[in-house]
Design an enzyme around this catalytic site. Structure first.
Site, PDB file in Angstrom:
ATOM      1  N   ARG A   1      -5.407   5.431  -7.419  1.00 15.86           N
ATOM      2  CA  ARG A   1      -5.137   6.857  -7.668  1.00 15.86           C
ATOM      3  C   ARG A   1      -5.059   7.143  -9.166  1.00 15.86           C
ATOM      4  O   ARG A   1      -5.562   8.158  -9.656  1.00 15.86           O
ATOM      5  CB  ARG A   1      -3.816   7.269  -6.996  1.00 15.86           C
ATOM      6  CG  ARG A   1      -3.860   7.158  -5.471  1.00 15.86           C
ATOM      7  CD  ARG A   1      -2.513   7.499  -4.839  1.00 15.86           C
ATOM      8  NE  ARG A   1      -2.428   6.985  -3.483  1.00 15.86           N
ATOM      9  CZ  ARG A   1      -2.915   7.604  -2.405  1.00 15.86           C
ATOM     10  NH1 ARG A   1      -3.486   8.783  -2.527  1.00 15.86           N
ATOM     11  NH2 ARG A   1      -2.823   7.050  -1.219  1.00 15.86           N
TER      12      ARG A   1
ATOM     13  N   LEU B   1       0.880  -1.174   0.000  1.00 17.14           N
ATOM     14  CA  LEU B   1       0.000   0.000   0.000  1.00 17.14           C
ATOM     15  C   LEU B   1       0.911   1.216   0.000  1.00 17.14           C
ATOM     16  O   LEU B   1       1.985   1.205   0.614  1.00 17.14           O
ATOM     17  CB  LEU B   1      -0.889   0.010   1.246  1.00 17.14           C
ATOM     18  CG  LEU B   1      -1.984  -1.074   1.335  1.00 17.14           C
ATOM     19  CD1 LEU B   1      -2.707  -1.001   2.673  1.00 17.14           C
ATOM     20  CD2 LEU B   1      -2.986  -0.953   0.187  1.00 17.14           C
ATOM     21  N   ASP B   2       0.465   2.297  -0.653  1.00 12.37           N
ATOM     22  CA  ASP B   2       1.253   3.538  -0.674  1.00 12.37           C
ATOM     23  C   ASP B   2       1.435   4.064   0.741  1.00 12.37           C
ATOM     24  O   ASP B   2       0.627   3.798   1.616  1.00 12.37           O
ATOM     25  CB  ASP B   2       0.522   4.652  -1.429  1.00 12.37           C
ATOM     26  CG  ASP B   2       0.159   4.269  -2.832  1.00 12.37           C
ATOM     27  OD1 ASP B   2       0.823   3.389  -3.391  1.00 12.37           O
ATOM     28  OD2 ASP B   2      -0.802   4.868  -3.345  1.00 12.37           O
ATOM     29  N   LYS B   3       2.426   4.916   0.892  1.00 13.69           N
ATOM     30  CA  LYS B   3       2.661   5.573   2.177  1.00 13.69           C
ATOM     31  C   LYS B   3       1.385   6.272   2.693  1.00 13.69           C
ATOM     32  O   LYS B   3       1.051   6.190   3.866  1.00 13.69           O
ATOM     33  CB  LYS B   3       3.787   6.600   2.005  1.00 13.69           C
ATOM     34  CG  LYS B   3       4.179   7.284   3.283  1.00 13.69           C
ATOM     35  CD  LYS B   3       5.400   8.163   3.083  1.00 13.69           C
ATOM     36  CE  LYS B   3       5.818   8.775   4.406  1.00 13.69           C
ATOM     37  NZ  LYS B   3       6.926   9.707   4.275  1.00 13.69           N
TER      38      LYS B   3
ATOM     39  N   HIS C   1      -0.076   1.990  -7.868  1.00 13.96           N
ATOM     40  CA  HIS C   1      -0.929   3.166  -7.610  1.00 13.96           C
ATOM     41  C   HIS C   1      -2.251   3.092  -8.371  1.00 13.96           C
ATOM     42  O   HIS C   1      -2.763   4.110  -8.848  1.00 13.96           O
ATOM     43  CB  HIS C   1      -0.214   4.454  -8.032  1.00 13.96           C
ATOM     44  CG  HIS C   1       0.913   4.834  -7.123  1.00 13.96           C
ATOM     45  ND1 HIS C   1       1.709   5.933  -7.352  1.00 13.96           N
ATOM     46  CD2 HIS C   1       1.379   4.308  -5.981  1.00 13.96           C
ATOM     47  CE1 HIS C   1       2.619   6.044  -6.404  1.00 13.96           C
ATOM     48  NE2 HIS C   1       2.433   5.048  -5.556  1.00 13.96           N
TER      49      HIS C   1
END
Ligand code: URA
Length: 225
Positions: free
Chosen positions: A190, A103-105, A187
């Protein structure tokens, strides 16, 4: 049956040399009996260390609620990592634990953590088509027409040559939605919204296949095997 010192070190409790000291100190039992020596062969499920059974001797699988602000990497220099939030013993296992995908930051939510390479492969294979559900917050009001766009299987992401597989969008508020994907590109959420002109401001994964967070607060986990 496994050698006791190898077993304890592969589960991250100690080095093989330290296992000898633990046995001598009387901290290890095999069933009802005190362990006699570090080299003895044991059934992992019979071993008690300081009176407690060993943690997940057949492999560890954990449901973790990732908070925002942490990166899913083992390397230094990219900021605080999720592994700093987990018991150090899990990283000392052989093989060490790793996340199933990333998962992204800035994304929170459900992350599976495991030391079983074949589970990582099974759960991240595009062919497995495991449903991942994301709760999304965007910067302006959503258009109901997006539901059909995301379901169409025609959404192209910048720099890629294959369209995204059909995805299920449910609009839950003026600027909130739930998106179900069966793939996991870089990503992806997004970039799918960006391709249609929306900016994702908040992103949270609430489900991964059959696993849900079920009352886990941010930073908490549940061992499932
Ligand atoms: N899609 C994203 O854009 N980010 C994530 O962290 C997960 C899915």
């Amino acid at each position: 049956m496994r050698r006791l010192d190898q077993l304890l070190s592969s589960l991250g409790y100690c080095s093989r040399r330290e296992a000898e000291g633990m046995v001598r100190a009387g901290r290890v039992k095999v069933g009802e009996e005190m362990a006699r020596k570090a080299e003895q062969r044991v059934d992992p499920h019979q071993v008690l260390l300081d009176g407690r059974p060993l943690e997940a001797p057949d492999g560890l699988l954990v449901v973790f609620h990732k908070p925002t602000g942490y990166v899913c990497t083992h390397s230094d220099g990219e900021g605080e990592t999720i592994y700093e939030l987990l018991p150090p013993r899990w990283l000392a296992r052989n093989p060490p634990v790793t996340s199933v995908g990333r998962l992204d930051k800035d994304t929170s939510g459900l992350l599976l953590i495991t030391d079983q390479g074949q589970l990582v492969q099974r759960y991240t294979s595009p062919r497995a088509e495991i449903e991942k559900v994301y709760e999304v917050g965007v910067d302006r009001d959503l258009d109901p027409a997006l539901v059909a766009v995301f379901a169409s299987g025609t959404v192209m992401l910048r720099g890629e040559d294959k369209p995204c597989l059909p995805a299920r969008l449910e609009i839950t508020g003026p600027r909130t939605a739930s998106l179900t994907l069966t793939e996991g590109r870089y990503h992806q959420v997004r970039r799918m919204f960006a391709s249609q002109g929306w900016h994702v401001e908040t992103l949270h994964r609430s489900r991964f296949g059959d696993y849900s967070l079920e009352g886990l607060a941010e930073g908490e986990w549940r061992v499932v095997s």
